[in-house]
Every structure is written in structure tokens, then in C-alpha cells.
Design an enzyme around this catalytic site. Structure first.
Site, short mmCIF file in Angstrom:
data_model
loop_
_atom_site.label_atom_id
_atom_site.label_comp_id
_atom_site.label_asym_id
_atom_site.label_seq_id
_atom_site.Cartn_x
_atom_site.Cartn_y
_atom_site.Cartn_z
N GLY A 98 0.84 -1.19 0.00
CA GLY A 98 0.00 0.00 0.00
C GLY A 98 0.88 1.24 0.00
N GLU B 244 7.37 3.45 4.18
CA GLU B 244 7.71 4.65 4.96
C GLU B 244 9.14 5.14 4.81
OE1 GLU B 244 6.98 1.59 6.26
OE2 GLU B 244 8.36 1.06 7.86
N GLU C 169 5.11 -1.80 13.30
CA GLU C 169 3.81 -1.86 12.61
C GLU C 169 2.62 -1.76 13.55
OE1 GLU C 169 3.77 -1.27 9.71
OE2 GLU C 169 5.66 -1.95 8.85
N GLU D 259 2.04 5.88 7.54
CA GLU D 259 3.43 6.05 7.11
C GLU D 259 4.11 7.20 7.84
OE1 GLU D 259 4.46 3.61 5.54
OE2 GLU D 259 2.50 2.84 4.94
ZN LIG Z 1 3.75 0.09 8.30
#
Ligand SMILES: [Zn+2]
Length: 1025
Positions: free
Chosen positions: A431, A434, A489, A467
Site C-alpha cells: 500500500g 515509509e 507496525e 506512514e
Molecule cells: Zn507500516
């Protein structure tokens, strides 16, 4: 990294049917007492490797007395957790299943006499070679390969390099003897030949005397290597299976020495989605434009430049990229200067990073993008896209600016770089990613038109918030190894919801976050789940990739929410600020987080949180009441197809509750910590009922017993508002879960759902419909036609009126949009006339007006999917798909096209998606999951995946999130023995091409649980529907 962009959309269609299979016993969870929280491996000898689980040091050459044996290991962990794993260890038999993960090859596995003989033979062989080479004996001690009972230290067996010489290292993890300090990277990509050349100059310091430098390199052809003085060439050995290269020296490099290794190399730009890869798109004239971009997390930096590719090897970076005029280049840092080379090419040089950074966060791009920019508290924020999509970048810029300001303020640490770029890449698998200062996104995760619906914007805001949070949690403070990926995460996921709930309350993220907690439980109630902080082996690339899953992201975020709501006001934030401040620029393990949180409060956070992060699963709390005495009992909520697996896991559960006299305001909430198996709580006799887990902020399920459920159901039927919508959703979720566990009958589930005819709130309705739709799909796939028909009648009876009363015009409230899209998607997909008529009419208006008469964004998917069921409209949708450049619409059209029941179209979409081009390969997992929900699609898609497995894993690596998603969507609706055997046979046949994946265990468990659920509930459904 945000691995999945359709997480919101797929919520309602998530299969929540799970199973367990005692065959797949996990390794017992082990925690180590000898914590070493220093951020960098600074003081260990050459032969020390950092072990993936927690911070246990694996010391080569230690004698037997220095090691715990396995039992001691278990005991110490049990002591720490205040419980016993002994009963687990006695049944533990990791080699009994073909699906157990294999440890990477090691030199000292001596679990049997035969192995010992082989080991001694290898020992003698290797010892002689090693002596000749003056290598120290090296034996890595792990639980899978303990040499404790051997009286002779074991020697390592070194593998052969590509050139036949011995490679001087035999671990997947790099030795800690050398530390990179700075990388000077020069890259010359050629976007015509799709190749690149590079030069990497690595400055290093020697931490322990050593005769070797070992680092990572994958698919790079090293053409020249020099050490120190650039005129002195050195030989580079390569061991391809582990993606390592090494340089050996006849004399020790001495501790403290500063070294420079210069490597020249050439490679192809990758044609997959990781490393330094090429991508292309068609511009508005139809001409093909090419670009090159990077995706390094978790382990692909080594495909772009030779490096110490582990998160703890932080260094600074200086990047130079050569380009043709007409392109721009981007990297983590602002551009410092541009030089015209004699060849006419231009070389851009970027400032050296001022902060130490892990290799997986390095990024660079060569493309012809354009941008819009804004200054936010001394940081230049820019959003880049292909030129024709520039007008779709404004929302992202606004959102990023607001959130950057929020995080700067909240964390008390300013974002440390002078610029922050957000870049939409036409071909991008995750998706978003970062990379520090250069966040890359899928176009669908970043670009959104001004006319888009708030629901479309919600998705973009989510990914941007995730992000940006990583710039602190992940980039500034990084987990030491991938076993603690949740520190990155779990936090980014937690912050994405929390920051948006604060800054953009209109986006209604609290409902989404609730759904995320339910989703995490759906995976975590299986035997194949894993602890958030993994203590077993996470070493191979597949094991590392598999860490990117719902447990790491969503359970991680859920646990943080539970902790936050348990701690006294302000302690959570204070503790996090301390954590960021203590460890900025370095690496951490989970315990460091708990220590920081404990330092700012009264009570130890570790005692509670270890029970949540070091164990699989979560608890079921059963409530029984005798007058004023309320007894709470906890046990592991583990779905099991054969009831064979019991664990003695216990948690420190912050049990919250409200009662009938005060039930919905936050001030009504009371809290009780359940530490033991059972405890008693006293309440006034006059209390009519209790609802536990207020707002479902705790990660546990509650069973109220027959009487408890009955009083709650009565209360809801009398006054629906006596509980908050989240508490109502929580009851619905819990009762479905309990029915799967076999603790309540399906009749009780239906009893509760009777209240829902008067329900109008998004959270409980979404949960109810999602649960019902997963039951419906299972019945449909089993071709239980009579039950399917009756289930429809049931759904119409309970929700039909609400479905019919939905408005099809523009709607401002995100919450209402969420609700109506869920209601209407279900109505139309089950063929409710009122719905399909309206959807078709809207579609025809849209096409007849040449797409100028807009369909509200939240209704596009239901409108397109309904249209796609007719051949003619499917064709017109296909045309619209090819012509539209507007990404969020395009994706919804693709989902609609994939929802067709026409076998030919299904096959065509699948093969086109795999090929890439008209349908991008990055969309294949979405296509597959959409098709799997339909009856025609689900068998075809499974056949397709089997036949094309090798091509699929070429695009999506084994263990990666897309592969996890493909396995889950294609198998999770099977419920027969035949399918179970077929799935088992197929994955076993894959061997190293995927048979060891956790998602395979999960798939098999799920099918067995589905089978069990069918056996148990078909008779009830026949009576009660
Ligand atoms: Zn992430």
C-alpha cells in the site's frame, strides 16, 4: 509498510471462520532473562550473532555449562510469565508435522545419535579445514540445535562460495564484528536497457578482531572490489543461497580500526516489485513512460547495493544518481547539487543523511514526476505523481501537513529531516512504504480527486497517517530484528487511527479501529497464530516476510489501545515520549518499550504486557454470578477442530465493566485486573446486569453464561441505547465467536440478533452483516441451496427494511456511507430487487451521461458490481476501466469486473492480471479475493492459483502479504474433506516453494474448522432459520 490497501473494503467480506489443528503445534514461547537493551551489538565477540528472538545472545564456542537446556528455558519463561509451559513442552514435537517450519541449515543439530555421528564426521572434516584457515571454531547454539550434551565444541561447516572456495561464514544473520558507519552510493540506471551500475563505498569500524567482512548482496554482479587504498583489489566470495558476500583477510582486522570497502557492480533493474525495480505507465497521449523506483523492506536493499542489510546496522548514507535530462531523481534527503557529466548525463547528489538509518529505509526514484509542495514547521512537504495526476495530490498534501504537525507536537520530537516527499508510484505492490523522507505509495493509496467521497479520502488519510507515524516509530526508533516488527507496525497502525480520530474526527475512524480488533482476533484464535513479539525462529526471508501479518499490525495496535485505556491518564503518552527519546537513532526490543512505560508510572507494565506479547492468542473470560458474587474465569480462546489442544496460558487482563445503573458514559467504566485463572468480584445485589469489556477496548472475549446473555438481550430489547454502539457490536462479535467455539448454540446467536431489527448504528450492523455474510457464503459454497434461500429470507426479515430505506444520493457522513455501502452491497449481491433496480438505474445514468453524472463514491462499488452481472454492462465497464485514470474509481471497476459469474471473463481477468499490462499484476490479490467470494469464481480461482503458483511467487515472494492474502481468499471458504485433502496435497507438494508458510497452516486449520462448524450447525440452522 502498509501492505494492504483494501483493508477497509474487505472488512465486511472477511471470512471469520477458523479452525485449529493440533498437528501444527507451535514452538513453546520462550523469553530470556539476560536482556541486553543496548541498541547496537557493540561489545560482543566476533562469533556472536544476534538471535531473532528477544535479545538472547547466541555465543559460538561456549561450553555446555554456559547453556540452559531446553527445560530450563521453559522454566525461566514460565517464571517470568507467572505460569507454566511445562505441559506444552511435554507434548511439543516439532518434527511430527510436515508443516513445521524448518530451521535453516545449521552445523550443530545433534538431536539424535545419528545426527551426532554425522555431526562428528562433519566436525572432523571442518575442523581440519578451519584450522588450516585459522578460523576459530564456531558453533551457534540455539534451541533447535543445542550442543549442550556434547563434550566437544562443535565446529561450523562452511558452505562453498560460487567459485568453489569455502565461504567464511555459516549463518543467515551477519556477524557483529564489523559495523558500517557510512555508505557512499553512486548509481547509474539506464532506463532503456533496464540495467544499472553502481559503486558503493562503505566506511566501517571493526568492533572485534576479525579476518572477514561479511555483508549482503543479491543479484548484483560485483565487478571490482578494493579495500582501503583503492589500488588494492580484494577477492569477493559469494554465497548466493543466503545472499551474502565476504572478503577474507590473512591477518586480523583490529578492533577500533576504520576500514573502507569499495565495490563496483552491475545489475538488471528488477522486474518484480522489490529492490531497484522498473515500472512503466502510459501517459495521456498513450505513450509508454518508464521509471525506476525502490522497495527495500524487509530485505531487498541488498538487491540495489551491497550492504549490511539488517535493521540494527544503522549508518548514514550519501546518494548520487545519474539521470537523463527530462527525468528527476528523488532520495531520502534533499538534493545538494547537480553536475553535468561528459556524457551529457546529469548526476544529482543528495545531502548525506544527518541521522543513522537502517538499510531498508533507503530509497531512490528516477522518473518524470511533478509535485506540489508546502512548508510545515521547517519541513518542505511535497506530493509527487505522474504529471497527469497532479490535481489528485492536494488531499494528500493537506492531510500530511496536518498530521506532521500533530506528530511533531504529540511526540515532543520534531521530524528530523528538512523535507518529506510522498510519491505515488504507478506500479507498487505494498500500500505504501515509509522510507525516511521519501514515502512511496500506490497511486490508489495517495491520489484522490476533490470530488471523491469522504470514504475514499478516509483510505488515503489512513495510509498517510500510518506512514507518517513510522517516521518516529520505525525510522527514528527501529526494532532490532524482524521478530519485534510489531514495534514498528503495531505502533504505526495504532497511530493511524488515533491521530485521525483526533485530527479528522469526521472520518469516523473509531468504527474502523473496532473492526481491526475483531479482525486481529479472527487470526489470533487459531493455533497457527504467533506471539506479537516472536520468540521462535525468524530468520529465513520467508519467515521475515510472514511477520507482515494481521497479528503484527492489528493485534499489535489493539494491545496498545488496551494498554493506553488501562494506564492512568497521561502515562501512555509520557512513556512513549520517553521511549522515543531514550532510543532515538537506535534499535529496541519489546522489553525496552515496557521499561520506558514503567519508568514514568507506578506499576510495572512488563508484568502485564509480557502475558500479551509473548504468548499466542488471547483469553476468554467466562462470567458467572451468584447474587453479589461475580466469578471471572479465564482460559485461552483457541478454536480447535478436535479439542485436542489445551494450553495453560494465562493473561493479566484489565477487565472493564459497566452495569445497568450506569452503562454508556466513559465515567461508568470500572476496572478489575484478572491475573489468575479465577477471581471474584463483588457487586451490589441490585445490579441487574453487567457488560464487560467496555467499548471493546480489551483484547478478550466474554461469555456471560445462559442467564447473563439472556438478561443482556432483554436489556437491549427494552432500550437499545442502554449500551454504546461499540458495546453492542462487541456483544454481536463475541456471541458469534462463542458459537464457533461451541460454547453457545446458534439459536442463542439468533436470539441476540433479534434486537438488531431496531439497530441503526454502523458498528453493530456492520459486524452483524459481516458475520452473517460469512455464514451465508459458506452455505453457498457448500451448495446448501435450501438453507441459502432461508438465510436470505432471514436477512430480509431483519435488515430488509433498512436496506430498502437507504438513500442513493450524496451522503456527507462517513459513518452513514460505511453503513449504507455495507447494507446495499449485501442487498444487491443477494439479488434484492429494490437494490439491483436502483443500482442499475444509477449505472445507466452514468454511462448515458458519458460518465458526467457522478455516482456517489461510496456507492460506486455496489453500482458497478451490480452492472457487471450483465454481459453488456460488463463490456461497457471494461471500456470504462481502460479509459479512466482516476485510481479509486478504477479499482472499484476492477472489483466489479472480477465479481462476474461468467467463467470466460473470470479466466480472462486472471490471466491478464498475471500478465500485467491492462490489469496491473499488483492488483491480482484483490482480483482473486473478489472472485473467491462469488460462487463461480471460487473454484476457478483456486485452480488458477494451483496451476500458476510458480509464476505467482515470481511476482509475490513466498510468505509476503499478497501471498498470504491469495492463500487465505482461495481456501478459507472450503468446508469439505475433499477440499481439505486437496489443499493439503497441493501445498505439501510445493516444498521450499511455500509449503512451510504459516498461512498454509492457517488455511488447513480454517477448512477443518469450517467442516466442524458445518457438522455442528447445519441441523440447528435447518430448524432455526
Ligand atoms: Zn507500516
Amino acid at each position: 509498510m502498509e501492505p494492504h490497501t483494501h483493508f477497509i473494503e474487505c472488512r465486511a467480506s472477511l471470512p471469520r471462520n477458523m479452525i485449529e489443528n493440533s498437528m501444527f503445534e507451535e514452538e513453546p514461547d520462550v523469553v530470556d532473562l539476560d536482556k541486553d537493551s543496548t541498541a547496537f551489538p557493540a561489545l560482543e565477540p566476533d562469533e556472536v550473532v544476534y538471535e531473532p528472538r528477544s535479545s538472547r545472545l547466541l555465543v559460538r564456542g561456549l561450553g555446555e555449562n554456559d547453556l540452559d537446556d531446553e527445560e530450563e528455558d521453559y522454566e525461566s519463561s514460565a517464571r517470568l510469565l507467572g505460569m507454566s509451559f511445562m505441559n506444552r513442552s511435554s507434548t511439543h514435537n516439532p518434527s511430527s508435522s510436515p508443516y513445521n517450519r524448518q530451521a535453516p541449515p545449521r552445523s550443530c543439530s545433534c538431536s539424535s545419535a545419528r545426527m551426532l555421528v554425522v555431526g562428528v564426521f562433519i566436525l572432523v572434516l571442518v575442523a581440519s579445514m578451519a584450522m588450516a584457515l585459522y578460523f576459530l571454531p564456531g558453533c551457534t547454539f540455539t534451541k533447535v540445535g543445542v550442543c549442550a550434551n556434547s563434550s566437544t565444541p562443535m565446529e561450523p561447516s562452511y558452505p562453498n562460495s560460487t567459485n568453489g572456495e569455502l565461504f567464511p561464514w555459516n549463518e543467515l544473520r551477519l556477524p557483529a564484528s564489523v559495523r558500517p558507519v557510512n555508505y557512499d552510493l553512486s548509481l547509474t540506471p539506464n532506463l532503456t536497457s533496464m540495467t544499472f551500475t553502481g559503486r558503493t563505498v562503505i566506511n566501517m569500524t571493526i568492533l572485534h578482531d576479525t579476518k572477514r567482512i561479511v555483508l549482503h548482496s543479491s543479484e548484483l554482479n560485483i565487478t571490482k572490489a578494493t579495500f582501503q587504498d583503492k589500488s588494492v583489489e580484494v577477492k569477493v566470495l559469494e554465497y548466493k543461497p543466503w545472499q551474502q558476500i565476504a572478503v577474507s583477510f590473512p591477518e586480523d582486522l583490529k578492533v577500533g580500526q576504520v576500514c573502507v570497502l569499495t565495490l563496483d557492480y552491475a545489475a538488471n533493474l528488477s522486474h518484480t516489485y522489490d529492490g531497484f525495480y522498473n515500472s512503466s505507465y502510459n501517459d495521456k497521449t498513450g505513450a509508454k513512460r518508464v521509471l525506476a523506483a525502490t522497495q527495500f523492506e524487509p530485505q531487498a536493499a541488498r538487491k540495489a547495493f551491497p550492504c549490511f542489510d539488517e535493521p540494527a546496522f544503522k549508518a548514514t548514507f550519501l546518494v548520487r544518481i545519474t539521470r537523463e535530462p527530462g527525468y528527476i531523481t528523488l532520495s531520502n534527503m534533499p538534493q545538494a547539487k547537480t553536475t553535468t557529466l561528459p556524457s551529457g548525463l546529469l548526476e544529482d547528489e543528495f545531502e548525506q543523511t544527518g541521522v543513522n538509518m537502517s538499510t531498508y529505509l533507503v530509497a531512490f526514484i528516477v522518473a518524470n514526476f511533478t509535485s506540489i509542495t508546502r512548508n510545515v514547521s521547517n519541513t518542505l512537504v511535497s506530493v509527487y505523481s505522474v504529471p497527469e495526476k497532479k490535481e489528485h495530490t492536494h488531499y494528500a498534501l493537506d492531510t500530511a501537513s496536518t498530521l506532521l504537525h500533530f506528530y511533531n507536537t504529540f511526540f515532543h520530537i520534531d521530524y528530523p529531516l528538512r523535507k518529506l516527499d510522498l510519491v505515488a508510484i504507478p506500479d507498487f505492490l505494498a500500500g505504501a512504504m515509509e522510507n525516511w523522507g521519501l514515502i512511496t505509495f500506490r497511486e490508489t493509496s495517495l491520489l484522490v480527486g476533490n470530488q471523491s467521497s469522504p470514504l475514499d479520502k478516509q483510505l488515503i488519510a489512513n495510509v498517510v497517517a500510518h506512514e507518517l507515524a513510522h517516521q518516529w516509530f520505525g525510522n527514528l526508533v527501529t526494532m532490532r530484528w524482524w521478530n519485534d516488527l510489531w514495534l514498528n507496525e503495531g505502533f504505526a497502525t495504532y497511530w493511524q487511527y488515533t491521530s485521525l480520530m483526533t485530527e479528522f474526527p469526521q472520518l469516523d475512524l473509531d468504527n474502523v479501529f473496532l473492526g481491526v480488533r475483531f479482525k486481529a482476533m479472527a487470526k489470533d484464535c487459531l493455533n497457527s497464530s504467533h506471539p506479537v513479539s516472536v520468540s521462535s525462529q525468524v530468520t529465513t526471508p520467508e519467515q521475515v516476510s510472514e511477520m507482515f501479518d494481521s497479528v503484527t499490525y492489528e493485534k499489535g495496535a489493539s494491545l496498545l489501545l488496551m494498554l493506553k485505556t488501562t494506564l492512568p491518564d497521561g502515562q501512555f503518552r509520557k512513556g512513549l515520549i520517553k521511549y522515543l527519546d531514550n532510543y532515538r537513532g537506535s534499535n529496541t526490543v519489546t522489553e525496552d518499550l515496557w521499561n520506558s512505560l514503567t519508568q514514568v508510572g507506578q506499576e510495572s507494565v512488563s508484568d502485564m504486557m509480557r502475558t500479551w506479547t509473548l504468548q499466542n492468542g488471547f483469553p476468554l473470560v467466562t462470567v458467572s454470578r451468584m447474587g453479589g458474587h461475580v466469578t471471572l474465569t479465564q482460559e485461552h480462546f483457541l478454536l480447535s477442530a478436535d479439542n485436542a489442544t489445551h494450553t495453560s496460558n494465562l493473561w493479566h487482563i484489565p477487565v472493564t465493566y459497566v452495569n445497568d445503573s450506569c452503562s454508556s458514559a466513559p465515567s461508568c467504566r470500572q476496572i478489575f485486573t484478572l491475573r489468575n485463572k479465577t477471581a471474584t468480584l463483588n457487586v451490589s445485589d441490585s445490579v441487574k446486569w453487567l457488560k464487560f469489556n467496555y467499548m471493546n477496548t480489551g483484547f478478550y472475549i466474554v461469555h456471560y453464561g445462559d442467564e447473563g446473555w439472556a438478561t443482556l438481550i432483554d436489556a437491549l430489547k427494552t432500550d437499545i441505547n442502554t449500551l454504546t454502539p461499540h458495546d453492542r457490536a462487541s456483544l454481536i462479535h463475541n456471541i458469534f465467536a462463542l458459537s464457533r467455539l461451541g460454547r453457545v448454540s446458534f439459536r442463542q446467536v439468533l436470539n441476540l440478533l433479534d434486537y438488531a431489527t431496531s439497530e441503526t448504528e454502523t458498528a453493530p450492523l456492520t459486524e452483524a452483516l459481516s458475520q452473517l455474510s460469512s455464514v451465508y457464503r459458506l452455505l453457498d459454497k457448500r451448495q446448501e441451496q435450501r438453507l441459502v434461500a432461508r438465510m436470505k429470507v432471514y436477512i430480509w426479515g431483519h435488515f430488509g427494511q433498512l436496506m430498502d430505506s437507504q438513500d442513493w444520493g450524496e451522503e456527507e457522513s462517513v459513518s452513514r456511507q460505511e453503513l449504507r455501502s455495507v447494507l446495499l452491497e449485501m442487498a444487491c449481491s443477494l439479488g434484492r430487487q429494490n437494490c439491483t433496480d436502483q443500482a442499475t438505474a444509477l449505472y445507466d445514468q452514468w454511462t448515458n451521461s458519458n460518465q458526467t453524472k457522478q455516482i456517489p463514491g461510496d456507492l460506486q462499488r455496489v453500482v458497478f458490481s451490480t452492472a457487471a452481472q450483465s454481459d453488456l454492462r460488463w463490456l461497457s465497464l471494461m471500456e470504462a476501466y481502460s479509459s479512466t485514470t482516476y485510481d479509486s474509481e478504477k479499482r472499484k471497476i476492477l472489483q466489479a469486473l472480477a465479481s462476474t459469474q461468467d467463467p470466460q471473463s473470470i479466466v480472462w481477468i486472471l490471466s491478464t492480471g498475471l500478465e500485467g499490462g491492462i490489469i496491473q499484476t499488483q492488483e491480482l490479490p484483490l482480483v482473486i479475493s473478489t472472485m473467491s467470494d462469488g460462487f463461480a469464481g471460487h473454484l476457478l480461482v483456486w485452480e488458477f492459483v494451483k496451476e500458476n503458483w510458480d509464476r505467482i511467487i515470481e511476482k509475490f515472494p513466498v510468505g509476503s502479504y499478497p501471498i498470504q492474502s491469495i492463500i487465505k481468499s482461495t481456501t478459507s471458504q472450503f468446508s469439505t474433506q475433499t477440499h481439505l485433502e486437496e489443499v493439503q496435497r497441493f501445498f505439501s507438494s510445493l516444498k521450499e516453494r511455500g509449503s512451510q508458510m504459516r498461512s498454509v497452516q492457517e488455511a488447513l486449520e480454517t477448512i477443518r474448522l469450517n467442516q466442524l462448524w458445518m457438522d455442528r450447525n447445519l441441523p440447528t440452522l435447518r430448524i432455526w432459520l
